[in-house]
Design an enzyme around this catalytic site. Sequence first.
Site, PDB file in Angstrom:
ATOM      1  N   PHE A 195       8.834  -6.821 -13.328  1.00  0.00           N
ATOM      2  CA  PHE A 195       7.607  -6.598 -12.569  1.00  0.00           C
ATOM      3  C   PHE A 195       6.924  -5.347 -13.118  1.00  0.00           C
ATOM      4  CE2 PHE A 195       6.934  -8.650  -8.156  1.00  0.00           C
ATOM      5  CZ  PHE A 195       7.169  -9.910  -8.665  1.00  0.00           C
TER       6      PHE A 195
ATOM      7  N   HIS B 263      -4.616  -5.620  -0.341  1.00  0.00           N
ATOM      8  CA  HIS B 263      -3.269  -6.167  -0.236  1.00  0.00           C
ATOM      9  C   HIS B 263      -2.313  -5.328   0.613  1.00  0.00           C
ATOM     10  CE1 HIS B 263       0.295  -8.353  -1.403  1.00  0.00           C
ATOM     11  NE2 HIS B 263       0.803  -7.342  -2.104  1.00  0.00           N
TER      12      HIS B 263
ATOM     13  N   LEU C  15      -2.966 -14.622  -2.089  1.00  0.00           N
ATOM     14  CA  LEU C  15      -2.148 -13.972  -3.109  1.00  0.00           C
ATOM     15  C   LEU C  15      -1.738 -14.923  -4.228  1.00  0.00           C
ATOM     16  CD1 LEU C  15      -0.630 -11.388  -3.937  1.00  0.00           C
ATOM     17  CD2 LEU C  15       1.327 -12.249  -2.626  1.00  0.00           C
TER      18      LEU C  15
ATOM     19  N   ARG D 145      -0.089  -2.024 -10.567  1.00  0.00           N
ATOM     20  CA  ARG D 145      -1.126  -2.837  -9.926  1.00  0.00           C
ATOM     21  C   ARG D 145      -2.479  -2.144  -9.871  1.00  0.00           C
ATOM     22  NH1 ARG D 145       2.223  -5.667  -4.900  1.00  0.00           N
ATOM     23  NH2 ARG D 145       3.344  -7.152  -6.212  1.00  0.00           N
TER      24      ARG D 145
ATOM     25  N   GLU E 100       2.606 -11.563  -8.375  1.00  0.00           N
ATOM     26  CA  GLU E 100       2.873 -10.857  -9.627  1.00  0.00           C
ATOM     27  C   GLU E 100       3.947 -11.567 -10.438  1.00  0.00           C
ATOM     28  OE1 GLU E 100       4.180  -6.353 -11.023  1.00  0.00           O
ATOM     29  OE2 GLU E 100       3.114  -6.643  -9.123  1.00  0.00           O
TER      30      GLU E 100
ATOM     31  N   ARG F 116       2.029   1.248  -4.907  1.00  0.00           N
ATOM     32  CA  ARG F 116       3.331   0.612  -4.700  1.00  0.00           C
ATOM     33  C   ARG F 116       3.686  -0.274  -5.883  1.00  0.00           C
ATOM     34  NH1 ARG F 116       4.942  -4.307  -2.955  1.00  0.00           N
ATOM     35  NH2 ARG F 116       2.880  -4.944  -2.268  1.00  0.00           N
TER      36      ARG F 116
ATOM     37  N   HIS G 255      -4.408  -5.824  -4.790  1.00  0.00           N
ATOM     38  CA  HIS G 255      -3.595  -6.635  -5.685  1.00  0.00           C
ATOM     39  C   HIS G 255      -4.513  -7.200  -6.768  1.00  0.00           C
ATOM     40  CE1 HIS G 255      -0.815  -9.661  -7.174  1.00  0.00           C
ATOM     41  NE2 HIS G 255       0.141  -9.127  -6.424  1.00  0.00           N
TER      42      HIS G 255
ATOM     43  N   GLN H 158      -3.811  -0.522  -1.703  1.00  0.00           N
ATOM     44  CA  GLN H 158      -3.530  -1.280  -2.918  1.00  0.00           C
ATOM     45  C   GLN H 158      -4.345  -2.567  -2.933  1.00  0.00           C
ATOM     46  OE1 GLN H 158       0.437  -3.369  -3.930  1.00  0.00           O
ATOM     47  NE2 GLN H 158       0.360  -1.571  -5.269  1.00  0.00           N
TER      48      GLN H 158
END
Length: 542
Positions: A118, A345, A247, A281, A250, A379, A233, A231
Site C-alpha cells: 500500500f 474520505h 470508494l 494518498r 487503494e 493516514r 482519497h 484525507q
Amino acid sequence: MLVDEIVDAHVLVIGSGGAGVRAAIEASRYGGVVLVSKTIAGKGGCTTMAEGGFNAVLRDQDSVLVHREDTLKGGAYLNDPALVDALTHEAPERIADLIRWGAVFDVTDDRQVAQRPFGGQRFPRTCYAGDRTGHEMIMTLLDRLDATDTRLYQEVSVIDLIKDENGAVAGAIALDRDGSLMLFRSDATVLATGGGTQAYDISTNSAAGTGDGFAMAYRAGAELIDMEMIQFHPTGAVYPYDARGRLVTEAVRGEGGILLNTRRERFMERYDPERMELSTRDVVARAIATEVLEGRGTNRGGVYLDVTHLPRERIETRLPVMLEQFLAYGVDIRREPMEVAPTAHHIMGGLRITPECRTTIPGLFACGEVSGGVHGANRLGGNALAETQVFGKRAGEFAGKSPERNGQVDAARIDEKIHMLDAFLEGTVSPATVRKDLKLTMWNQAGIFRNAPDLRTALGHIRGLADQRLCAASTANLLECCTVRNMCTTASLIVRCALLRPENRGAHVRRDAEKTDPATSPFCHTYVSISREGIERREVPA
C-alpha cells in the site's frame, strides 16, 4: 417532550463500527455494557465498507520500527508518537485476535497471512480478505460480541452527551427510530462514532458519517486537534452521478493498477517518480486534481485507473468487489479502465486522546476515526482498520476499569436538549436545504486546495446556516435536524482549524502559504474547544 426510557450501564459505547464493537467486547470483561448504534450494527459505518486491508508487521524483513517510521513520515510528522507506538506494536496482536475469533484473511501458498503493498510503506504489510476486508472484520466482531452480555440498541441515535454535577460525562441522551427520547447513564462512555466527511459534497462515507461525535464532544467541552486534516482519497468513482465518490480501493493500485490522463500519460512520474501510484494518498489526490485542473482530465472531471494489463484471474480473485461495482455501472475493468477522481474520505483530526483513549473530559473515552493524533496530517492506507482494533481494545479496557461514580446526571442539560427538540418542531427551514448548501460550501471552499479568503467566506456562511431555525415536520424527523446541526458544527471546526494553520502539511494545502519541509520544520497541532482555540508548537517527534 419527556424522557421515555432510562438505561443504566457500567460502560456506554456509542457507535457500532470496528472500534465501537471492539471496545464493547473488551469492556464487557469488567461489567455491564450497552452499545448504541445509529444504524443496524454491521450495516452502516465505514468499517464494513473498508476494502483495502489491515496493516500489521508479520514478516521478518519488516519491523515495527519501520512501520512506525513509515506512519510518521506519511503523517508529515504531525502524529502523536505515543499513539503511533501503540498502533504499530499492537497491530499484530489485534489481527491475531480476529483470526482466533474466526476471521478469514487471504493466505499465501505456505498458509501465512497474505500481505499486499500500500502507499507510503516500504514493505507489503497490508493484510486483506480480497477487497472485502472490513466486512470480514465486522462480521467476525459481531459474532464475538454475541458471546458477551452486551446489550445492543440499534437504530438509536445519540444526540448529545450528558454530564454529572462534577462536569464528568455520565452518559448520553438519544432518539429512537420513532423519535422517542432515551437517557443512557454510565460510569464511563466510549465515543466511537466514526468520521464526518458527509459534510462534503462528494464523500466515500456512508450516510451515517455526519460528524456527530466531533460535534457532541465539542459541545460537551472536549478538546479536538488537527480538524483541518481531511484525507481526500485519490480514487472515488466519477459516475453515475448518484455513485460519485464511492470508494475505489487503494488495493487496485496495490495490485498493480496504473493512473493515466487523457493523453495516456502515466502522470505520477511528474509527482513522485520513485513511488508512482503507491505514493501517499495526499500526494496522489493532489496529482489527480492538478491533472484535471490543467486540462488533462476526462470530460467528467476524472482520470483513468487501468488494470487491463493484469491477468483476468488476478482481478477476479483479488478485486471482486471492484469488478462487481463497475460491472453494475456498465464498465468491465478487465477490458477498460475505471474513471476516478478524489473524494472526501477520512478525518485525521479529532478528539485529543491519551494512549489509554482518555479525552480531556473525565468519564469520556474515544477511539477510531473520531479521535485524533494517530495519523497526523495524512493516514496511510491500511492503518485505519488496524487503529479500530488497537484503540478499540484500549478504550474498552480502560473504560471498563473505571470506578463506579454514582454521580447525578445534570438535569439542566437534559432540559436543554428537550427544549432544543421542541424548537425543531416549530422551525421554518428544511434541514435538507441546509445540508445541501453546507456540502457544496465545504467542497468548493474547504477542499483539496485552500486559501484564507475562501476559508473565511466558508466559515461565515456555515455560521449562518447553523443559525437557521431547522424544522422537523414530526417527532420522527427530529433526528434529521440534529444531524444537520452536527454537520454544521463539524464543518465549522474543520474550517476554523484550517484558518489556524498557515502552512502546507500532509493533506492540508494552503495556496496562500509558503512551502515547508515537514521533516525539518517545527510543527504545530491546531486545537479547539469551547474554552480555547489556537496552535501548539512542538519539535518534530523523534
